[in-house]
Design an enzyme around this catalytic site. Structure first.
Site, short mmCIF file in Angstrom:
data_model
loop_
_atom_site.label_atom_id
_atom_site.label_comp_id
_atom_site.label_asym_id
_atom_site.label_seq_id
_atom_site.Cartn_x
_atom_site.Cartn_y
_atom_site.Cartn_z
N GLU A 1 9.20 4.58 8.57
CA GLU A 1 7.81 4.30 8.98
C GLU A 1 7.82 3.15 9.98
O GLU A 1 7.83 1.97 9.57
CB GLU A 1 6.99 3.87 7.75
CG GLU A 1 6.86 4.94 6.70
CD GLU A 1 5.58 4.75 5.90
OE1 GLU A 1 4.70 5.62 5.99
OE2 GLU A 1 5.45 3.73 5.22
N GLY B 1 -1.24 3.16 10.42
CA GLY B 1 -2.68 2.87 10.44
C GLY B 1 -3.23 2.56 11.81
O GLY B 1 -4.32 2.03 11.94
N HIS C 1 7.37 -0.60 1.02
CA HIS C 1 6.42 -0.24 2.08
C HIS C 1 6.20 -1.47 2.98
O HIS C 1 6.24 -2.61 2.50
CB HIS C 1 5.09 0.20 1.45
CG HIS C 1 4.14 0.77 2.44
ND1 HIS C 1 3.35 -0.03 3.25
CD2 HIS C 1 3.88 2.05 2.80
CE1 HIS C 1 2.64 0.73 4.04
NE2 HIS C 1 2.94 2.00 3.80
N GLU D 1 3.65 -2.80 4.12
CA GLU D 1 2.58 -3.71 3.68
C GLU D 1 3.08 -4.61 2.56
O GLU D 1 2.69 -5.78 2.48
CB GLU D 1 1.33 -2.89 3.26
CG GLU D 1 0.61 -2.35 4.48
CD GLU D 1 -0.07 -1.01 4.30
OE1 GLU D 1 -0.32 -0.59 3.15
OE2 GLU D 1 -0.36 -0.35 5.33
N LYS E 1 -2.87 3.82 -1.04
CA LYS E 1 -2.92 2.35 -0.90
C LYS E 1 -3.97 1.79 -1.88
O LYS E 1 -4.05 2.28 -3.00
CB LYS E 1 -3.19 1.96 0.55
CG LYS E 1 -2.17 2.62 1.50
CD LYS E 1 -2.21 2.12 2.89
CE LYS E 1 -1.17 2.86 3.72
NZ LYS E 1 -1.06 2.36 5.09
N ASN F 1 -0.24 8.44 0.25
CA ASN F 1 -0.25 7.04 -0.18
C ASN F 1 -1.69 6.54 -0.04
O ASN F 1 -2.14 6.24 1.06
CB ASN F 1 0.71 6.23 0.72
CG ASN F 1 0.67 4.75 0.41
OD1 ASN F 1 0.10 4.34 -0.61
ND2 ASN F 1 1.28 3.94 1.27
N SER G 1 0.56 7.17 10.97
CA SER G 1 -0.49 7.91 11.66
C SER G 1 -0.26 9.43 11.69
O SER G 1 -0.54 10.09 12.69
CB SER G 1 -0.67 7.36 13.09
OG SER G 1 -1.11 6.02 13.04
P1 PGA Z 1 -1.04 5.80 7.92
O1 PGA Z 1 -0.17 5.07 6.79
O2 PGA Z 1 -0.83 7.28 7.73
O3 PGA Z 1 -2.44 5.37 7.66
O4 PGA Z 1 -0.51 5.34 9.23
C1 PGA Z 1 1.11 5.52 6.45
C2 PGA Z 1 1.70 4.63 5.41
O5 PGA Z 1 1.40 3.43 5.39
O6 PGA Z 1 2.49 5.09 4.57
#
Ligand code: PGA
Length: 246
Positions: free
Chosen positions: A163, A169, A91, A93, A10, A8, A209
């Site tokens: 998640e 993140g 997601h 976000e 983003k 992803n 992460s």
């Molecule tokens: P990350 O993001 O691996 O940076 O924690 C995962 C995601 O948002 O799908």
């Protein structure tokens, strides 16, 4: 079954050249590793330039209507026509920054289920929910609302991404044994909602992460069918290490 390794990207990178470079450096070098299924989810604007037959591509969102006066939106029909295979939905976000609700995600999910696209439906609790012991309650609510009205037959193709919001993140990745408990909860939920067959067909993956050091534990100790990778998917070397370690 090959584990799904989903990148992803983003809202990254900022130029098409960088996007092409990132894709090429991953795909070229990943050719020797057919132990996994790789899916790349770039921003919408790069999709049509990057898409090709040798890699699976996904979008990071889509709208719940086919076409019309919906400024700024992209539909499932457009993504299908482009040759996309997957779409990430709900997601955290999208939920937190853009205030997407379970009801909106449900409409999007049903639209994707009616198309040839495969939805990657994201669910996850935030830190307060977890600290208050409400993880399963929140996940149950999200699953109930997002899957509302989905038929057994169509639900089989869903990829369900767990998640935990506090692990996204942050580098604070979740303990594989705790993730296994959540997997069991989700599986039981799906068995009750649909049936055991459907529950066995739906792939449950983990995100938050993920890196080359922890990926193997999620696929083995947590029995996950794959991982959704954010930050680490933007670094070609690290993403390749994830693929190798899977
Ligand atoms: P990350 O993001 O691996 O940076 O924690 C995962 C995601 O948002 O799908």
């Amino acid at each position: 079954m090959k584990p799904l390794i989903i990148a992803n990207w983003k809202c990254n990178p900022t130029t098409l050249n960088e996007a092409k470079e990132l894709l090429n450096s991953v795909v070229e070098r990943a050719k020797d590793f057919n132990n996994v299924e790789i899916v790349i989810c770039p921003p919408f604007v790069f999709l049509s330039s990057l898409i090709n037959d040798s890699t699976a591509f996904g979008a990071q969102n889509c709208y719940s209507e086919d076409k019309g006066a919906f400024t700024g939106e992209v539909s499932a029909l457009m993504l299908e026509d482009l040759g996309c295979k997957y779409v990430i939905l709900g997601h955290s976000e999208r939920r937190n920054i853009f205030k997407e609700t379970n009801q909106e995600i449900n409409l999007k999910l049903k639209k994707i289920l009616d198309s040839s696209l495969i939805p990657i439906l994201c669910i996850g609790e935030n830190r307060e929910d977890r600290e208050e012991g409400k993880t399963f309650e929140i996940l149950g609510e999200q699953l109930e609302a997002c899957l509302n009205g989905a038929s057994k037959e169509k639900a089989k193709k869903i990829v369900l991404a767990y998640e935990p919001v506090w692990a996204i993140g942050t580098g604070k990745f979740a303990e594989p044994s705790k993730i296994e408990e959540v997997r069991v909860f989700i599986k039981e939920f799906l068995s009750k909602k649909f049936d055991e067959d459907v529950s066995n067909e739906i792939k449950i993956i983990y995100g938050g992460s993920v890196d080359s050091k922890n990926v193997h534990s999620y696929l083995t100790e947590s029995n996950m069918s794959g991982v959704l990778v954010g930050g680490a998917s933007l670094k070609a070397n690290e993403f390749l290490e994830i693929i190798k370690s899977a």
